[in-house]
Scaffold this active site. Structure first.
Site, PDB file in Angstrom:
ATOM      1  N   ASP A 382       0.837  -1.204   0.000  1.00  0.00           N
ATOM      2  CA  ASP A 382       0.000   0.000   0.000  1.00  0.00           C
ATOM      3  C   ASP A 382       0.873   1.256   0.000  1.00  0.00           C
ATOM      4  O   ASP A 382       2.041   1.240  -0.421  1.00  0.00           O
ATOM      5  CB  ASP A 382      -0.980  -0.060   1.188  1.00  0.00           C
ATOM      6  CG  ASP A 382      -2.292   0.675   0.927  1.00  0.00           C
ATOM      7  OD1 ASP A 382      -2.304   1.909   1.060  1.00  0.00           O
ATOM      8  OD2 ASP A 382      -3.292   0.019   0.597  1.00  0.00           O
ATOM      9  N   LYS A 492      -4.091  -0.820  -6.760  1.00  0.00           N
ATOM     10  CA  LYS A 492      -5.142  -0.271  -5.903  1.00  0.00           C
ATOM     11  C   LYS A 492      -5.141   1.228  -6.171  1.00  0.00           C
ATOM     12  O   LYS A 492      -4.199   1.932  -5.781  1.00  0.00           O
ATOM     13  CB  LYS A 492      -4.844  -0.571  -4.433  1.00  0.00           C
ATOM     14  CG  LYS A 492      -5.821   0.090  -3.478  1.00  0.00           C
ATOM     15  CD  LYS A 492      -5.534  -0.289  -2.049  1.00  0.00           C
ATOM     16  CE  LYS A 492      -6.363   0.538  -1.085  1.00  0.00           C
ATOM     17  NZ  LYS A 492      -6.076   0.221   0.305  1.00  0.00           N
ATOM     18  N   ASP A 494      -6.326   4.729  -5.588  1.00  0.00           N
ATOM     19  CA  ASP A 494      -6.968   5.451  -4.483  1.00  0.00           C
ATOM     20  C   ASP A 494      -7.300   6.889  -4.903  1.00  0.00           C
ATOM     21  O   ASP A 494      -6.781   7.411  -5.916  1.00  0.00           O
ATOM     22  CB  ASP A 494      -6.007   5.448  -3.283  1.00  0.00           C
ATOM     23  CG  ASP A 494      -6.728   5.486  -1.949  1.00  0.00           C
ATOM     24  OD1 ASP A 494      -7.911   5.831  -1.913  1.00  0.00           O
ATOM     25  OD2 ASP A 494      -6.075   5.184  -0.922  1.00  0.00           O
ATOM     26  N   ASP A 564     -13.150   2.228   4.558  1.00  0.00           N
ATOM     27  CA  ASP A 564     -11.966   2.110   5.413  1.00  0.00           C
ATOM     28  C   ASP A 564     -12.335   1.530   6.770  1.00  0.00           C
ATOM     29  O   ASP A 564     -11.447   1.203   7.568  1.00  0.00           O
ATOM     30  CB  ASP A 564     -11.313   3.487   5.616  1.00  0.00           C
ATOM     31  CG  ASP A 564     -10.280   3.781   4.541  1.00  0.00           C
ATOM     32  OD1 ASP A 564     -10.057   2.914   3.675  1.00  0.00           O
ATOM     33  OD2 ASP A 564      -9.693   4.883   4.569  1.00  0.00           O
TER      34      ASP A 564
HETATM   35  C1  DGJ Z   1      -7.136   5.262   1.919  1.00  0.00           C
HETATM   36  C2  DGJ Z   1      -7.451   3.828   1.644  1.00  0.00           C
HETATM   37  O1  DGJ Z   1      -8.811   3.599   1.764  1.00  0.00           O
HETATM   38  C3  DGJ Z   1      -6.637   2.961   2.599  1.00  0.00           C
HETATM   39  O2  DGJ Z   1      -6.981   1.611   2.434  1.00  0.00           O
HETATM   40  C4  DGJ Z   1      -5.187   3.188   2.319  1.00  0.00           C
HETATM   41  O3  DGJ Z   1      -4.856   2.758   1.039  1.00  0.00           O
HETATM   42  C5  DGJ Z   1      -4.848   4.658   2.496  1.00  0.00           C
HETATM   43  N1  DGJ Z   1      -5.715   5.500   1.703  1.00  0.00           N
HETATM   44  C6  DGJ Z   1      -3.417   4.929   2.109  1.00  0.00           C
HETATM   45  O4  DGJ Z   1      -3.109   6.250   2.137  1.00  0.00           O
END
Ligand code: DGJ
Length: 754
Positions: A382, A492, A494, A564
């Site tokens: 991540d 992933k 974001d 989250d």
């Molecule tokens: C928000 C995401 O929802 C989390 O899972 C994680 O990836 C953080 N950002 C990382 O900054």
């Protein structure tokens, strides 16, 4: 009933009786037609005598026609058992009074704002001479396969709108969108543009919608539709958590299993709006598309604007069936095809909750070794691997591997992950930039901004203006490079804040608001081109949780991060709400540490696993804190999950007991599409007095077939047969022995070969 609502509402007793009589008559015709209608309708049809168009699936018919004024008038949407001769030629309303003339109350497929019109228009334009009147009439049409295209034109100016319709012959779900074309020879400004207006049968409804906020997404809301307008929207530049672009409308009393439901979802990842309002005749209209707030889209002569697609469907089978239809439709027609990835969603490990920004080669290698021991198939690193990213104050925008944390680059980590039998995934947040980054120092003009005004930060970051071609190309090149030089199976993706000061100062003032459309189009462009250049790549849409989940982004991504909030009990209601609109097949769900960071709630590892096994399973715990027993539990449950995940991810979901409204119980059941396997998850919040856990009656099984019971976790009451017919499990059910706090059980029923 719908077909008779193009008359004034009943005024007195006689009118009421006449209305009821006609309703009963149509209903009797519908029932009779089940026998009469041997042959199914063509998916799309046009009757030149009545000028009526029909779109049909084996269960649903949708009809509209051209009325004597030339308007495209909505006629019918519901059960397919409506004979053609009950689909009347379109006939405008008479209007209810001088205050509400016919042009405003006649239900139109795509009403423009013009003439006398007082509900939400689908389209509103402004001409350079100050004229803002637009009245769209039928011009021509084409039919092919399951597609209908109808061209409308303004009564005097050459503004054309092409309405596009498709019907999925399996689910009866319709896809509608519009293209607005300017042939006037002068510029015009589109001030609001919807994908569609859906006119529902005349009756009273309750509206279901989804709302939330960060770490608390996917609340299911239910409210009566009142005579005023209800607005579901995002003004945030992206889909947002506050409302999700999904709706369902059903008469009061509709349950999970019984009752008519009209439902829809807008495929757009930018600012959007869906309005729900009864017209003056109390007929409900739903209009959705670009959010008209702060919207303006100038069309030069010859230019056109395409709207997003608005999907919608109907079922008589309650809210549960509405969800199952949507789930199947998403799996079959929205999500990227599984073809290059014949397996179900892999079980992944994600480092975020274990390490936060503190990633480095040694630490990630250690986690990867431990993840491999429990059967993880994908290892995802991540945030924190790039630029000066030691916290959320710096580094976003600089997508270069940190030489301090990974002196040998990513390759040694990726190779080791592969050697351990996993593929490798990486976190990115391409649309954002920290002011403390090389990218921002070089290109301060690349962010959304109004010159001379503050640049409001969220999580210490600004939003890059993806509407700009140079920004789009830069991001594509950086990501393409990363994927070309590293064997990365999964991103992933974001997106951790919403827009502020949405200026695009490089454009002419009259074109600056195009940012709402161009940004999202360029986001889709990048995702699509990355997928084309890297066909094995899979992508997760994450926006600090569930802030960007919609059918638009799902066309280009393989899974989504719903929240989250990883507390396994909170997740039960989050996941429940999510499944009203979206398939559990894309719902990533991590098992994390206990007590959970959100609320300090402590739960057993088994409970956490069972909560996450209702979606696409991931592990997000700090494995270095686990003991031998934890690894053993995890190894066993990951293996169990692999044996049942196809049913959970691609089967039919039955929400048996809702976790909402403070319920102590909840249960879901997934049944494989051939009814060969059923998977039941049951959860207890806390025992009360001596009440037993509710007996659970399964659904969707083959009543004649025999099913063998296997307990993955928990116990049934003594005397539960190890094997019984589907009819038995559905009518007698199963009594689980769940007692205490935060307890859970999982049951598999496998059809026995006969
Ligand atoms: C928000 C995401 O929802 C989390 O899972 C994680 O990836 C953080 N950002 C990382 O900054």
């Amino acid at each position: 009933m719908w077909a008779f609502t193009d008359e004034c509402p009943p005024q007195g007793r006689n009118d009421t009786m006449r209305h009821q009589h006609r309703s009963v008559t149509l209903w009797m015709m519908l029932l009779a037609s089940t026998q009469v209608l041997g042959a199914a309708r063509e998916p799309v049809d046009y009757n030149p005598d009545t000028h009526v168009f029909t779109l049909s699936s084996p269960h649903v018919t949708y009809a509209f026609g051209v009325n004597e004024r030339g308007e495209l008038q909505s006629l019918y949407w519901g059960d397919h058992r409506v004979p053609d001769d009950a689909l009347p030629a379109a006939k405008p309303d008479t209007g209810s009074s001088s205050f509400d003339p016919s042009t405003g109350s006649t239900p139109q497929e795509y009403p423009a704002w013009g003439s006398a019109f007082y509900t939400e228009p689908a389209l509103k334009v402004s001409f350079p001479d100050g004229n803002r009147d637009l009245v769209l009439h039928y011009l021509s049409h084409t039919l092919s396969g399951s597609h209908v295209s109808v061209l409308l034109k303004d009564i005097s100016r050459d503004v054309r709108v092409e309405l596009r319709y498709d019907i999925d012959p399996d689910s009866g779900i319709l896809a509608r969108s519009a293209r607005i074309e300017n042939h006037t020879g002068k510029p015009l400004s589109v001030q609001q543009a919807a994908a569609a207006t859906w006119n529902l049968p005349s009756r009273s409804y309750e509206l279901y919608s989804l709302s939330g906020q960060w770490a608390s997404e996917w609340h299911l809301d239910r409210r009566p539709v009142l005579p005023s307008q209800t607005v579901l929207e995002s003004r945030r530049g992206s889909t947002g958590e506050q409302n999700n672009p999904w709706f369902a409308l059903a008469p009061a009393g509709t349950s999970e299993d019984v009752g008519p439901v009209w439902f829809g979802a807008l495929a757009w990842s930018g600012s959007w709006r869906i309005t729900v309002e009864p017209d003056i005749m109390r007929r409900v209209r739903v209009t959705g598309g670009y959010n008209p707030f702060d919207f303006s889209y100038r069309l030069a002569p010859g230019e056109s604007l395409d709207t997003p697609v608005f999907f919608a469907g109907y079922t008589p089978g309650g809210l549960g069936e509405a969800s199952r239809l949507l789930h199947r439709f998403e799996l079959m027609h929205v999500l990227p095809p599984l073809a290059p990835h014949p397996r179900a969603r892999p079980v992944l490990y994600n480092s975020w909750e274990a390490t936060q920004f503190n990633v480095n080669e040694a630490g990630q290698l250690k986690l990867a070794e431990m993840a491999a021991r429990i059967g993880i198939e994908r290892f995802v690193m991540d945030d924190g691997w790039f630029g000066a990213r030691d916290n959320d104050h710096a580094g976003l925008g600089d997508w270069v591997v940190s030489p301090r944390k990974f002196p040998r680059g990513l390759q040694p980590l990726i190779e080791r992950v592969h050697a351990l039998g996993m593929d490798f995934g990486l976190w990115v947040e391409p649309e954002m930039v920290n002011p403390d980054s090389d990218l921002y120092r070089h290109h301060p003009d690349w962010v959304l901004n109004f010159p001379g005004r503050p640049r409001t930060q969220g999580r210490n970051q600004l939003v890059l203006n993806l509407a700009r071609r140079d920004v789009r190309d830069h991001l594509f090149n950086v990501l393409d490079d990363l994927l070309t030089h590293n064997d990365i199976a999964f991103l992933k993706w974001d997106y951790n804040r919403n827009w502020s000061e949405p200026g695009w100062p490089e454009q002419k003032p009259e074109d600056q608001q195009k940012v709402y459309v161009a940004y999202v189009q360029n986001l889709y462009w990048i995702l699509q081109h990355l997928r084309e250049r890297h066909p094995k790549l899979e992508i997760e849409s994450c926006s600090g949780g569930g802030g960007r989940v919609d059918l638009g982004i799902m066309r280009l991504t393989d899974e989504v991060w719903p929240s989250d909030n990883t507390d396994p009990f909170d997740r039960l209601s989050i996941q429940d709400g999510f499944t009203y609109a979206y398939t559990p097949g894309v719902m990533m769900a991590w098992v994390t540490d206990s007590p959970n960071w959100v609320n300090q709630r402590s739960t057993s590892l088994e409970y956490r696993f069972l909560s996450s096994m209702q979606g696409s399973l991931g592990i997000g715990a700090d494995l270095s804190h686990w003991n031998g027993q934890d690894f053993e539990t995890a190894r066993r449950l990951v293996a169990e999950y692999k044996s049942l995940r196809t049913t959970v991810q691609r089967g039919n979901l039955y929400r048996l007991i809702s976790p909402r409204d403070g319920s102590s119980y909840s249960a879901t059941e997934s049944v494989s599409s051939d009814a060969g396997q059923a998977v039941l998850f049951a959860f207890l919040h806390s025992s009360s007095l001596r009440y037993p856990y509710p007996r659970i009656h399964l659904k969707g099984l083959d009543p004649q077939a025999r099913y063998r019971l296997r307990m993955v976790a928990g116990n049934p009451e003594e005397g539960t047969p190890p094997e019984a017919s589907g009819a038995h499990w559905m009518s007698d059910g199963i009594q689980l022995l769940l007692k205490g706090d935060f307890q859970a059980a999982a049951v598999v029923l496998d059809r026995v070969a006969q």
